[in-house]
Scaffold this motif. Sequence first.
Motif, PDB file in Angstrom:
ATOM      1  N   ILE A  29       0.837  -1.201   0.000  1.00 39.91           N
ATOM      2  CA  ILE A  29       0.000   0.000   0.000  1.00 39.91           C
ATOM      3  C   ILE A  29       0.875   1.255   0.000  1.00 39.91           C
ATOM      4  O   ILE A  29       0.591   2.213  -0.720  1.00 39.91           O
ATOM      5  CB  ILE A  29      -1.007  -0.032   1.163  1.00 39.91           C
ATOM      6  N   LYS A  30       1.955   1.238   0.741  1.00 41.28           N
ATOM      7  CA  LYS A  30       2.873   2.381   0.733  1.00 41.28           C
ATOM      8  C   LYS A  30       3.527   2.547  -0.641  1.00 41.28           C
ATOM      9  O   LYS A  30       3.702   3.670  -1.120  1.00 41.28           O
ATOM     10  CB  LYS A  30       3.938   2.219   1.816  1.00 41.28           C
ATOM     11  N   GLU A  31       3.881   1.437  -1.276  1.00 38.22           N
ATOM     12  CA  GLU A  31       4.530   1.501  -2.586  1.00 38.22           C
ATOM     13  C   GLU A  31       3.577   1.959  -3.686  1.00 38.22           C
ATOM     14  O   GLU A  31       3.912   2.812  -4.501  1.00 38.22           O
ATOM     15  CB  GLU A  31       5.098   0.125  -2.953  1.00 38.22           C
ATOM     16  N   TRP A  32       2.375   1.397  -3.716  1.00 33.75           N
ATOM     17  CA  TRP A  32       1.455   1.640  -4.826  1.00 33.75           C
ATOM     18  C   TRP A  32       0.451   2.762  -4.574  1.00 33.75           C
ATOM     19  O   TRP A  32      -0.160   3.258  -5.514  1.00 33.75           O
ATOM     20  CB  TRP A  32       0.712   0.346  -5.177  1.00 33.75           C
ATOM     21  N   GLN A  33       0.239   3.158  -3.317  1.00 37.37           N
ATOM     22  CA  GLN A  33      -0.681   4.247  -2.975  1.00 37.37           C
ATOM     23  C   GLN A  33      -2.048   4.086  -3.652  1.00 37.37           C
ATOM     24  O   GLN A  33      -2.504   4.985  -4.369  1.00 37.37           O
ATOM     25  CB  GLN A  33      -0.060   5.588  -3.383  1.00 37.37           C
ATOM     26  N   PRO A  34      -2.727   2.950  -3.436  1.00 37.69           N
ATOM     27  CA  PRO A  34      -3.989   2.735  -4.140  1.00 37.69           C
ATOM     28  C   PRO A  34      -5.104   3.652  -3.650  1.00 37.69           C
ATOM     29  O   PRO A  34      -5.160   4.001  -2.472  1.00 37.69           O
ATOM     30  CB  PRO A  34      -4.330   1.276  -3.809  1.00 37.69           C
ATOM     31  N   ALA A  35      -5.993   4.009  -4.575  1.00 39.75           N
ATOM     32  CA  ALA A  35      -7.177   4.783  -4.219  1.00 39.75           C
ATOM     33  C   ALA A  35      -8.226   3.881  -3.596  1.00 39.75           C
ATOM     34  O   ALA A  35      -9.048   4.326  -2.803  1.00 39.75           O
ATOM     35  CB  ALA A  35      -7.752   5.464  -5.458  1.00 39.75           C
ATOM     36  N   ARG A  36      -8.179   2.599  -3.965  1.00 39.28           N
ATOM     37  CA  ARG A  36      -9.106   1.631  -3.390  1.00 39.28           C
ATOM     38  C   ARG A  36      -8.504   0.241  -3.509  1.00 39.28           C
ATOM     39  O   ARG A  36      -7.605   0.008  -4.312  1.00 39.28           O
ATOM     40  CB  ARG A  36     -10.484   1.697  -4.038  1.00 39.28           C
ATOM     41  N   CYS A  37      -9.037  -0.651  -2.691  1.00 39.75           N
ATOM     42  CA  CYS A  37      -8.656  -2.057  -2.725  1.00 39.75           C
ATOM     43  C   CYS A  37      -9.886  -2.880  -3.078  1.00 39.75           C
ATOM     44  O   CYS A  37     -10.987  -2.599  -2.599  1.00 39.75           O
ATOM     45  CB  CYS A  37      -8.110  -2.516  -1.372  1.00 39.75           C
ATOM     46  N   ILE A  38      -9.677  -3.888  -3.891  1.00 36.75           N
ATOM     47  CA  ILE A  38     -10.736  -4.792  -4.305  1.00 36.75           C
ATOM     48  C   ILE A  38     -10.469  -6.129  -3.644  1.00 36.75           C
ATOM     49  O   ILE A  38      -9.336  -6.608  -3.643  1.00 36.75           O
ATOM     50  CB  ILE A  38     -10.742  -4.965  -5.847  1.00 36.75           C
ATOM     51  N   VAL A  39     -11.491  -6.732  -3.080  1.00 34.71           N
ATOM     52  CA  VAL A  39     -11.358  -8.049  -2.459  1.00 34.71           C
ATOM     53  C   VAL A  39     -12.390  -8.970  -3.089  1.00 34.71           C
ATOM     54  O   VAL A  39     -13.572  -8.637  -3.156  1.00 34.71           O
ATOM     55  CB  VAL A  39     -11.568  -7.976  -0.926  1.00 34.71           C
ATOM     56  N   GLY A  40     -11.915 -10.122  -3.559  1.00 34.22           N
ATOM     57  CA  GLY A  40     -12.817 -11.123  -4.117  1.00 34.22           C
ATOM     58  C   GLY A  40     -13.702 -11.697  -3.025  1.00 34.22           C
ATOM     59  O   GLY A  40     -13.228 -12.008  -1.929  1.00 34.22           O
ATOM     60  N   LEU A  41     -14.985 -11.827  -3.329  1.00 28.70           N
ATOM     61  CA  LEU A  41     -15.950 -12.356  -2.362  1.00 28.70           C
ATOM     62  C   LEU A  41     -16.484 -13.685  -2.880  1.00 28.70           C
ATOM     63  O   LEU A  41     -17.300 -13.718  -3.802  1.00 28.70           O
ATOM     64  CB  LEU A  41     -17.090 -11.366  -2.156  1.00 28.70           C
ATOM     65  N   PRO A  42     -16.024 -14.792  -2.304  1.00 27.56           N
ATOM     66  CA  PRO A  42     -16.488 -16.100  -2.767  1.00 27.56           C
ATOM     67  C   PRO A  42     -17.858 -16.441  -2.194  1.00 27.56           C
ATOM     68  O   PRO A  42     -18.242 -15.948  -1.133  1.00 27.56           O
ATOM     69  CB  PRO A  42     -15.430 -17.056  -2.211  1.00 27.56           C
ATOM     70  N   SER A  43     -18.584 -17.257  -2.917  1.00 30.72           N
ATOM     71  CA  SER A  43     -19.856 -17.779  -2.426  1.00 30.72           C
ATOM     72  C   SER A  43     -20.168 -19.046  -3.209  1.00 30.72           C
ATOM     73  O   SER A  43     -19.496 -19.367  -4.182  1.00 30.72           O
ATOM     74  CB  SER A  43     -20.980 -16.748  -2.582  1.00 30.72           C
ATOM     75  N   HIS A  44     -21.192 -19.746  -2.772  1.00 28.45           N
ATOM     76  CA  HIS A  44     -21.651 -20.923  -3.502  1.00 28.45           C
ATOM     77  C   HIS A  44     -22.231 -20.468  -4.845  1.00 28.45           C
ATOM     78  O   HIS A  44     -22.626 -19.305  -4.995  1.00 28.45           O
ATOM     79  CB  HIS A  44     -22.708 -21.670  -2.693  1.00 28.45           C
ATOM     80  N   PRO A  45     -22.328 -21.370  -5.828  1.00 23.57           N
ATOM     81  CA  PRO A  45     -22.881 -20.991  -7.139  1.00 23.57           C
ATOM     82  C   PRO A  45     -24.256 -20.328  -7.071  1.00 23.57           C
ATOM     83  O   PRO A  45     -24.571 -19.473  -7.898  1.00 23.57           O
ATOM     84  CB  PRO A  45     -22.936 -22.316  -7.892  1.00 23.57           C
TER      85      PRO A  45
END
Length: 129
Positions: free
Chosen positions: A48-64
């Motif tokens: 985060i310090k290196e890339w300075q992102p404006a936002r983070c995306i997190v994959g959300l798993p679920s059943h089909p």
Amino acid sequence: METVLAFDFGLKRIGVAVGNTLIKQAQPLTVIAAATNDAKFSAIDALIKEWQPARCIVGLPSHPDGAEHEMTVRCRRFANQLNGRFGVATVLVDERYSSAVISQRRGEVIDAQAAAIILQQYFNDYAES
């Protein structure tokens, strides 16, 4: 233009990808395979310090069928921790079908590629044009 980091959260490894809102192309970045949560968040802090992102995306798993399971809850918690620890906006992205895209690569460490698929899905489906 904003930089965006994406995470494919797992209990053993966390895949990380990077992209930006100008070209909207996700690239695998790294895999975090630290033994403790403190070490994992230390590695994330450095990114985060290196890339300075404006936002983070997190994959959300679920059943089909969309039903949640244990990893769904863990990924939500991880996203909340990212936001709380680093003050970066966090967006959850449905990753139900992303694993099908990479499941043909058995035996490889594919976590960073999985994060790139999640980020590309965010760019394609959620990011403003």
